[in-house]
Motif scaffolding. Structure first.
Motif, PDB file in Angstrom:
ATOM      1  N   TYR A  93     -10.891 -12.324  -6.583  1.00 54.68           N
ATOM      2  CA  TYR A  93     -10.118 -12.751  -5.430  1.00 54.68           C
ATOM      3  C   TYR A  93     -10.798 -12.170  -4.184  1.00 54.68           C
ATOM      4  CZ  TYR A  93      -6.430 -13.316  -9.011  1.00 54.68           C
ATOM      5  OH  TYR A  93      -5.701 -13.652 -10.120  1.00 54.68           O
ATOM      6  N   PHE A 153     -10.234 -11.223   0.070  1.00 56.14           N
ATOM      7  CA  PHE A 153      -9.183 -10.902   1.021  1.00 56.14           C
ATOM      8  C   PHE A 153      -9.764 -10.523   2.373  1.00 56.14           C
ATOM      9  CE2 PHE A 153      -6.121 -10.426  -2.421  1.00 56.14           C
ATOM     10  CZ  PHE A 153      -6.903  -9.986  -3.470  1.00 56.14           C
ATOM     11  N   TYR A 188      -8.114  -8.026   5.308  1.00 55.61           N
ATOM     12  CA  TYR A 188      -7.034  -7.162   5.753  1.00 55.61           C
ATOM     13  C   TYR A 188      -7.281  -6.826   7.220  1.00 55.61           C
ATOM     14  CZ  TYR A 188      -5.190  -6.329   1.056  1.00 55.61           C
ATOM     15  OH  TYR A 188      -4.617  -6.480  -0.185  1.00 55.61           O
ATOM     16  N   LEU A 232      -7.574 -17.046  -3.752  1.00 54.09           N
ATOM     17  CA  LEU A 232      -7.404 -16.792  -5.176  1.00 54.09           C
ATOM     18  C   LEU A 232      -8.101 -17.879  -5.995  1.00 54.09           C
ATOM     19  CD1 LEU A 232      -3.636 -15.734  -5.224  1.00 54.09           C
ATOM     20  CD2 LEU A 232      -5.668 -14.325  -4.844  1.00 54.09           C
ATOM     21  N   GLY A 253      -8.993  -7.513  -7.362  1.00 57.06           N
ATOM     22  CA  GLY A 253      -7.708  -8.031  -7.796  1.00 57.06           C
ATOM     23  C   GLY A 253      -7.700  -8.324  -9.273  1.00 57.06           C
ATOM     24  N   GLY A 254      -6.551  -8.664  -9.790  1.00 64.56           N
ATOM     25  CA  GLY A 254      -6.400  -8.814 -11.224  1.00 64.56           C
ATOM     26  C   GLY A 254      -6.621  -7.469 -11.869  1.00 64.56           C
ATOM     27  N   ARG A 283       1.705  -1.182 -10.161  1.00 61.72           N
ATOM     28  CA  ARG A 283       0.365  -0.619  -9.897  1.00 61.72           C
ATOM     29  C   ARG A 283       0.390   0.208  -8.630  1.00 61.72           C
ATOM     30  NH1 ARG A 283      -3.931  -5.438 -11.314  1.00 61.72           N
ATOM     31  NH2 ARG A 283      -3.639  -5.369 -13.569  1.00 61.72           N
ATOM     32  N   TYR A 340      -2.315   2.637  -6.128  1.00 65.04           N
ATOM     33  CA  TYR A 340      -3.712   2.951  -5.818  1.00 65.04           C
ATOM     34  C   TYR A 340      -3.775   4.074  -4.793  1.00 65.04           C
ATOM     35  CZ  TYR A 340      -4.324  -1.863  -7.544  1.00 65.04           C
ATOM     36  OH  TYR A 340      -4.304  -3.020  -8.291  1.00 65.04           O
ATOM     37  N   TYR A 362      -6.634   5.462  -2.003  1.00 70.31           N
ATOM     38  CA  TYR A 362      -7.894   5.252  -1.300  1.00 70.31           C
ATOM     39  C   TYR A 362      -8.068   6.371  -0.277  1.00 70.31           C
ATOM     40  CZ  TYR A 362      -8.413   0.419  -2.980  1.00 70.31           C
ATOM     41  OH  TYR A 362      -8.584  -0.711  -3.758  1.00 70.31           O
ATOM     42  N   PHE A 415     -12.178   3.554  -2.712  1.00 70.46           N
ATOM     43  CA  PHE A 415     -11.326   3.663  -3.892  1.00 70.46           C
ATOM     44  C   PHE A 415     -11.428   5.042  -4.519  1.00 70.46           C
ATOM     45  CE2 PHE A 415      -9.140   2.371  -7.650  1.00 70.46           C
ATOM     46  CZ  PHE A 415      -9.806   2.954  -8.715  1.00 70.46           C
ATOM     47  N   TYR A 455      -6.511   4.437  -9.666  1.00 70.17           N
ATOM     48  CA  TYR A 455      -5.310   3.629  -9.687  1.00 70.17           C
ATOM     49  C   TYR A 455      -4.582   3.744 -11.011  1.00 70.17           C
ATOM     50  CZ  TYR A 455      -6.576  -0.735 -12.286  1.00 70.17           C
ATOM     51  OH  TYR A 455      -6.897  -1.683 -13.240  1.00 70.17           O
ATOM     52  N   GLN A 482      -1.520   1.945 -13.620  1.00 74.65           N
ATOM     53  CA  GLN A 482      -0.613   0.877 -13.993  1.00 74.65           C
ATOM     54  C   GLN A 482       0.502   1.556 -14.763  1.00 74.65           C
ATOM     55  OE1 GLN A 482      -1.850  -3.050 -14.771  1.00 74.65           O
ATOM     56  NE2 GLN A 482      -0.607  -3.238 -16.618  1.00 74.65           N
ATOM     57  N   ASP A 535       0.741 -11.462 -10.177  1.00 80.09           N
ATOM     58  CA  ASP A 535      -0.338 -10.732  -9.532  1.00 80.09           C
ATOM     59  C   ASP A 535      -1.135 -11.654  -8.619  1.00 80.09           C
ATOM     60  OD1 ASP A 535      -3.346  -9.051 -10.747  1.00 80.09           O
ATOM     61  OD2 ASP A 535      -2.366  -9.059  -8.792  1.00 80.09           O
ATOM     62  N   THR A 536      -1.117 -11.370  -7.345  1.00 80.31           N
ATOM     63  CA  THR A 536      -1.943 -12.111  -6.398  1.00 80.31           C
ATOM     64  C   THR A 536      -3.074 -11.245  -5.883  1.00 80.31           C
ATOM     65  OG1 THR A 536      -0.621 -11.422  -4.501  1.00 80.31           O
ATOM     66  CG2 THR A 536       0.048 -13.450  -5.639  1.00 80.31           C
ATOM     67  N   GLY A 537      -3.165 -10.036  -6.375  1.00 81.24           N
ATOM     68  CA  GLY A 537      -4.200  -9.125  -5.928  1.00 81.24           C
ATOM     69  C   GLY A 537      -3.884  -8.437  -4.624  1.00 81.24           C
ATOM     70  N   GLU A 538      -2.801  -8.827  -3.952  1.00 79.52           N
ATOM     71  CA  GLU A 538      -2.491  -8.254  -2.651  1.00 79.52           C
ATOM     72  C   GLU A 538      -2.032  -6.817  -2.810  1.00 79.52           C
ATOM     73  OE1 GLU A 538       0.470 -10.333  -0.454  1.00 79.52           O
ATOM     74  OE2 GLU A 538       0.491  -8.877   1.196  1.00 79.52           O
ATOM     75  N   LEU A 539      -2.591  -5.963  -1.988  1.00 76.63           N
ATOM     76  CA  LEU A 539      -2.183  -4.562  -1.926  1.00 76.63           C
ATOM     77  C   LEU A 539      -1.270  -4.358  -0.737  1.00 76.63           C
ATOM     78  CD1 LEU A 539      -5.554  -2.693  -2.623  1.00 76.63           C
ATOM     79  CD2 LEU A 539      -3.803  -3.418  -4.251  1.00 76.63           C
ATOM     80  N   PHE A 582       0.016  -1.461   1.639  1.00 71.00           N
ATOM     81  CA  PHE A 582      -0.388  -0.106   2.001  1.00 71.00           C
ATOM     82  C   PHE A 582       0.713   0.661   2.702  1.00 71.00           C
ATOM     83  CE2 PHE A 582      -4.876   0.426   1.122  1.00 71.00           C
ATOM     84  CZ  PHE A 582      -5.305  -0.871   0.910  1.00 71.00           C
ATOM     85  N   GLY A 583       0.720   1.969   2.473  1.00 64.27           N
ATOM     86  CA  GLY A 583       1.490   2.865   3.302  1.00 64.27           C
ATOM     87  C   GLY A 583       0.715   3.172   4.575  1.00 64.27           C
TER      88      GLY A 583
END
Lengths: 112, 116
Positions: A32, A34, A36, A51, A95-96, B31, B33, B35, B45, B48, B50, B101-105, B107-108
């Motif tokens: 994927y 992205f 940001y 995606l 991703g994934g 999940r 992570y 960084y 990175f 991470y 799960q 799961d779209t892979g989007e993270l 963040f804080g």
């Protein structure tokens, strides 16, 4: 292994002019992609993502990016920038089950 | 507020001291992570999870760094015997896995560490 290259560390552009922020990636598997964005004094937030399907993806604030598999690129464009677009933009791949790897970022400075 | 929260937001410590950061992810995200981001660089990175399992740890991470997620909810990142080179923003992010799961993270806002 995967990596992201953002060659431009800073891009100054006049307000209402078009802009392109370049991103090239490397990955041994399908990924994927992205973009940001990090506005001043704020956390990272997703701008847009690819995606699968249509190679052209758009954000709600007028940015678009095109996935180009042959050139391994995912450049970000906007036809007319606004002062409020001033921020740092990070391209990312993963991703994934792959961790997300970020580029070094491009600071977009919009000049009034 | 249902976003990712990190604590403390700022930490100043002397070289050699230990520090611990906490991250509370979005509640339904399995999940999590960590960084690290330094000036002029993108997020790097670290590791991470799960649920409670630590699935990957960066080879760049020295033995002074340890992360835990004991109950699959919040996580802690501890740095022992801090060095000046550890000064950075430590970012936590969370996401979902599986069919959603779209892979989007997400963040804080990060925990900024300054080692004197």
């Amino acid at each position: 292994a995967q990596s992201v290259t953002q060659l431009d560390s800073q891009v100054p552009v006049f307000e209402e002019a078009p802009v392109e922020l370049r991103c090239n990636y490397s990955s041994s598997v399908s990924v994927y992609l992205f973009w940001y964005v990090q506005y001043p004094n704020q956390g990272l937030q997703l701008l847009l993502k690819y995606l699968s399907g249509s190679t052209l993806v758009e954000s709600i604030n007028g940015f678009e990016a095109e996935f180009n598999k042959s050139q391994t690129s995912f450049h970000l464009r906007k036809p007319s920038v606004h002062i409020s677009d001033t921020a740092e933009y990070f391209c990312a791949v993963g991703g994934g089950y792959q961790k997300v790897t970020f580029g070094t970022g491009t600071k977009l400075q919009v000049i009034p | 507020d249902t976003g990712v929260s990190q604590d403390p937001r700022h930490k100043i410590t002397k070289r050699g001291q230990n520090v611990t950061f906490r991250c509370d992810p979005i509640s339904e995200h399995n999940r999590l992570y960590w960084y690290r981001q330094t000036l002029g660089q993108g997020p790097e990175f670290l590791t991470y999870f799960q649920n409670e399992a630590q699935l990957e740890k960066s080879r760049l991470l020295s033995d002074r760094f340890s992360a835990e997620r004991p109950k699959g909810s919040f996580s802690t990142l501890e740095i022992q015997r801090t060095e000046q080179g550890d000064s950075a923003m430590y970012l936590c992010a969370s996401s979902t896995s599986g069919r959603q799961d779209t892979g989007e993270l997400f963040f804080g806002e990060g925990s900024r560490l300054t080692v004197l």
